[in-house]
Design an enzyme around this catalytic site. Structure first.
Site, PDB file in Angstrom:
ATOM      1  N   LYS A  63     -32.103  14.500 -24.127  1.00 47.80           N
ATOM      2  CA  LYS A  63     -32.235  13.797 -23.639  1.00 47.80           C
ATOM      3  C   LYS A  63     -31.648  12.879 -24.105  1.00 47.80           C
ATOM      4  CE  LYS A  63     -34.686  11.106 -19.469  1.00 47.80           C
ATOM      5  NZ  LYS A  63     -35.461  11.021 -18.700  1.00 47.80           N
ATOM      6  N   GLU A  99     -45.202  16.889  -5.278  1.00 46.90           N
ATOM      7  CA  GLU A  99     -45.794  15.987  -4.496  1.00 46.90           C
ATOM      8  C   GLU A  99     -46.603  16.453  -3.480  1.00 46.90           C
ATOM      9  OE1 GLU A  99     -41.999  14.111  -4.952  1.00 46.90           O
ATOM     10  OE2 GLU A  99     -42.765  15.862  -4.833  1.00 46.90           O
ATOM     11  N   ARG A 149     -41.965  13.677   1.349  1.00 44.94           N
ATOM     12  CA  ARG A 149     -42.061  15.146   1.136  1.00 44.94           C
ATOM     13  C   ARG A 149     -43.337  15.469   1.606  1.00 44.94           C
ATOM     14  NH1 ARG A 149     -39.094  16.404  -4.249  1.00 44.94           N
ATOM     15  NH2 ARG A 149     -37.313  17.008  -3.035  1.00 44.94           N
TER      16      ARG A 149
END
Length: 647
Positions: free
Chosen positions: A288, A377, A405
């Site tokens: 990244k 979640e 969610r």
């Protein structure tokens, strides 16, 4: 300032132009694309590290596959800047994430190359599988379907559910696993450890490379050597890694790990994979922030750094001339630590957003009492429910739009059992440049409909602290929701003494006559500005900070409805079913008959822009609130006073 693309990139307006290049030229093109992203984001802002990490992968995908006929689905979406630049949006890129400009995420209405709109994680495999099954049904057997998913997004239940389904389908699906050990913060959990074992097993990688070198030499003799070598590799994986391959156990053909920054090798591999039917997974190891040293070194900071000097790496910060209010998330983080020091039952839970929610403060101070559960979640809520059954008080911090969610778990695992879980919903209301996938528009509506649930919103930092203190007290041992917006509050001196609030009580901000403004949450500060403006015009307007959407302060509402002749409600949430609807329900239930004007997020998709730009667009900035009061004042002035009848 205009960012000039390199010579190769300047000639690419679509993937068809990209395919005119030789494989050797793709190295230079990747360098130019990476530099264009660095130059653009340093000037205009946006997400940064994620897109830098997939430059070569993006180039290879569009070079090999026939997009948009071949359907390319990007997970989360903030890694798709290179994809947007290569698909005809290079000149629009300066408008990225700006009001009325290009979206920061793939968006179907923006381009035919954006096969699926995204913003939340872990949807790519399921969406691409649906597309693949549809193509099979329609007889489009030559059509390819590619899902690019980060290793952080792979931790979510949705990704595993889709993998489990895809394994029993014969559809033409390629999952590209972008393995960089990062989402926004470093990844956590057993899957991260598993992928690390694969990528760091030198013996496995050495033998694998030798095996496939032999395979390449044998392939000219027919398919049998390939099948034999494949069986040998599978046995080698199980033996050398001391475990079966997770993905192959789910009936995926697994390839990798490969260097995700070797664009020519990626092209060769992807061309081979096109001819292999059924579900496949290509494991690419990337970095990244690749190509920008500071972003590689501190990947969390450079996920979305804001504007910066690309030469020195200095991130531009406004230096105020006086003390500034903190971000609400930081007030939450520091207050949680303060509460945990006082109450040994307080715990912290977040799904992969420790720095975004400031839960990292507690994770550092009390690592045994704060948990990052990964991008999960649903699990975060049920895990919190489990903690609560044992007498602990978990503060479960989830962004408002991400909480959508986990709604089933909020209802079934927390509310129906009346468990003491405190939900702290960050990024409530308009989330700004992240746009509709991140706007926290619906939490007031969906939370207030749940039995046993308390729903509150602070107007400032002091109220946030007091609500958090109140929520963890034993007498409030049930589900408790506190929602607050992204960004700064209004109190530079915010470390106020913690005070207990009576659940379901509001406060009078300003007495008035004629029209009363009822607000909930931070948007009340805009009403303060509006009442000052109206006072200068001679209009004395009442303002009441209700604090609680559920239960409402009925005593205060009875007083307001008996004293004022018109009401304006203001919320940074959706109008259907929200705070204003709760006030109308109260009015109907108690026989009041007054004109009421509700201000809030309308029943439509609101695109991205700064919070102030969106407040203005939807008519509930300070000017919009003042205009609504003037309108209501004009209406009530046209009628004689009406006696209020109470049922």
């Amino acid at each position: 300032m205009i960012v000039e693309p390199g010579t190769l990139l300047a000639a690419i307006d679509s993937p068809d132009d990209l395919k005119k290049l030789s494989p050797e030229q793709l190295v230079q093109l990747s360098q130019e694309l990476r530099q264009f992203i660095i130059d653009s984001v340093s000037i205009y802002g946006g997400h940064f590290g994620a897109s830098l990490g997939v430059v070569e992968l993006t180039v290879a995908l569009h070079y090999v596959f026939n997009t948009p006929y071949d359907q390319l689905v990007w997970d989360v979406g903030h890694q798709a800047y290179g994809h947007k630049i290569l698909t005809g949006r290079r000149n629009q890129f300066p408008t990225n994430r700006r009001y009325h400009g290009m979206s920061g995420f793939p968006k179907r209405t923006e381009s035919v190359y954006d096969a699926f709109g995204v913003g939340h994680s872990s949807t790519s495999i399921g969406a691409a599988l649906g597309m693949a099954v549809a193509s099979e049904y329609k007889g489009e057997h030559d059509r390819q379907h590619i899902a690019v998913i980060g290793d952080g997004a792979m931790t979510a239940g949705m990704a595993f559910e889709a993998l489990n389904h895809a394994g029993v389908e014969k559809s033409n699906l390629l999952v590209v696993l972008n393995d960089n050990c990062m989402s926004i913060d470093p990844n956590v959990g057993a899957l991260k450890e598993y992928l690390t074992d694969i990528t760091t097993s030198r013996t496995y990688n050495k033998v694998r490379d030798e095996l496939w070198n032999v395979l390449g030499k044998l392939s000219k003799f027919g398919p049998n050597p390939q099948q034999i070598a494949r069986r040998v590799e599978q046995a080698m994986k199980a033996t050398l890694l001391k475990q079966g391959n997770l993905f192959e156990a789910l009936k995926f053909r697994y390839f990798g790990p490969v260097d995700g920054h070797d664009v020519q090798h990626l092209v060769t591999i992807m061309r081979d994979l096109k001819s292999i039917p059924g579900p496949k997974l290509l494991h690419c190891v990337t970095v990244k922030g690749k190509g920008y040293a500071l972003a590689e070194k501190d990947q969390t900071l450079w996920h979305a750094p804001g504007l910066f000097d690309k030469i020195t790496g200095e991130i531009y910060k406004k230096i105020p001339d006086k003390p500034q209010p903190p971000k609400y998330q930081d007030v939450f983080g520091h207050t949680l630590v303060e509460l945990a020091e006082q109450n040994d039952k307080v715990m912290g839970v977040t799904p992969a957003m420790p720095s975004g929610s400031s839960m990292n403060l507690m994770m550092k101070a009390m690592p045994d009492r704060a948990f990052d559960v990964g991008i999960a979640e649903q699990h975060a809520v049920t895990f919190s429910a489990g903690l609560a059954t044992q007498g602990l008080v978990p503060f479960c911090n989830i962004y408002s739009s991400f909480m959508q969610r986990a709604y089933d778990q909020v209802v079934h695992d927390v509310a129906l059992q009346d468990l003491h879980v405190v939900f702290c919903l960050d990024r409530a209301g308009f989330a700004g440049a992240d746009g509709p996938t991140h706007h926290g528009a619906y939490d007031l509506s969906y939370m207030r409909s749940i039995p046993n649930m308390v729903v509150a919103a602070p107007m400032n930092e002091e109220e946030l602290r007091n609500l958090m203190y109140t929520a963890q007290l034993p007498e409030n041992a049930g589900p408790f929701t506190i929602r607050y917006p992204r960004g700064e509050g209004v109190m530079p001196e915010w470390r106020t003494p913690l005070k207990k609030l009576t659940v379901g009580t509001g406060r009078v901000v300003r007495e008035g006559e004629g029209v009363a403004i009822l607000t909930i949450g931070h948007i009340g500060n805009y009403a303060v500005r509006a009442t000052k403006e109206l006072a200068a015009e001679g209009l004395s307007t009442g303002h009441y900070d209700m604090r609680f959407c559920k239960p409402l302060d009925e005593e205060m509402l009875h007083d307001v409805f008996s004293r004022y002749r018109a009401i304006v409600t203001v919320e940074d949430g959706c109008l259907p079913g929200g705070f204003g609807s709760a006030v109308l329900e109260f009015m109907a239930d108690h026989g009041y008959s007054l004109p009421v004007r509700r201000l809030g997020i309308p029943d439509r998709v609101v695109e991205h822009g700064s919070q102030d730009e969106l407040y203005k667009e939807c008519g509930f900035d300070a000017a919009g609130i003042a205009a609504a009061v003037r309108e209501m004042s004009g209406k009530v002035a046209a009628f004689a006073p009406v006696e209020t009848v109470l049922l």
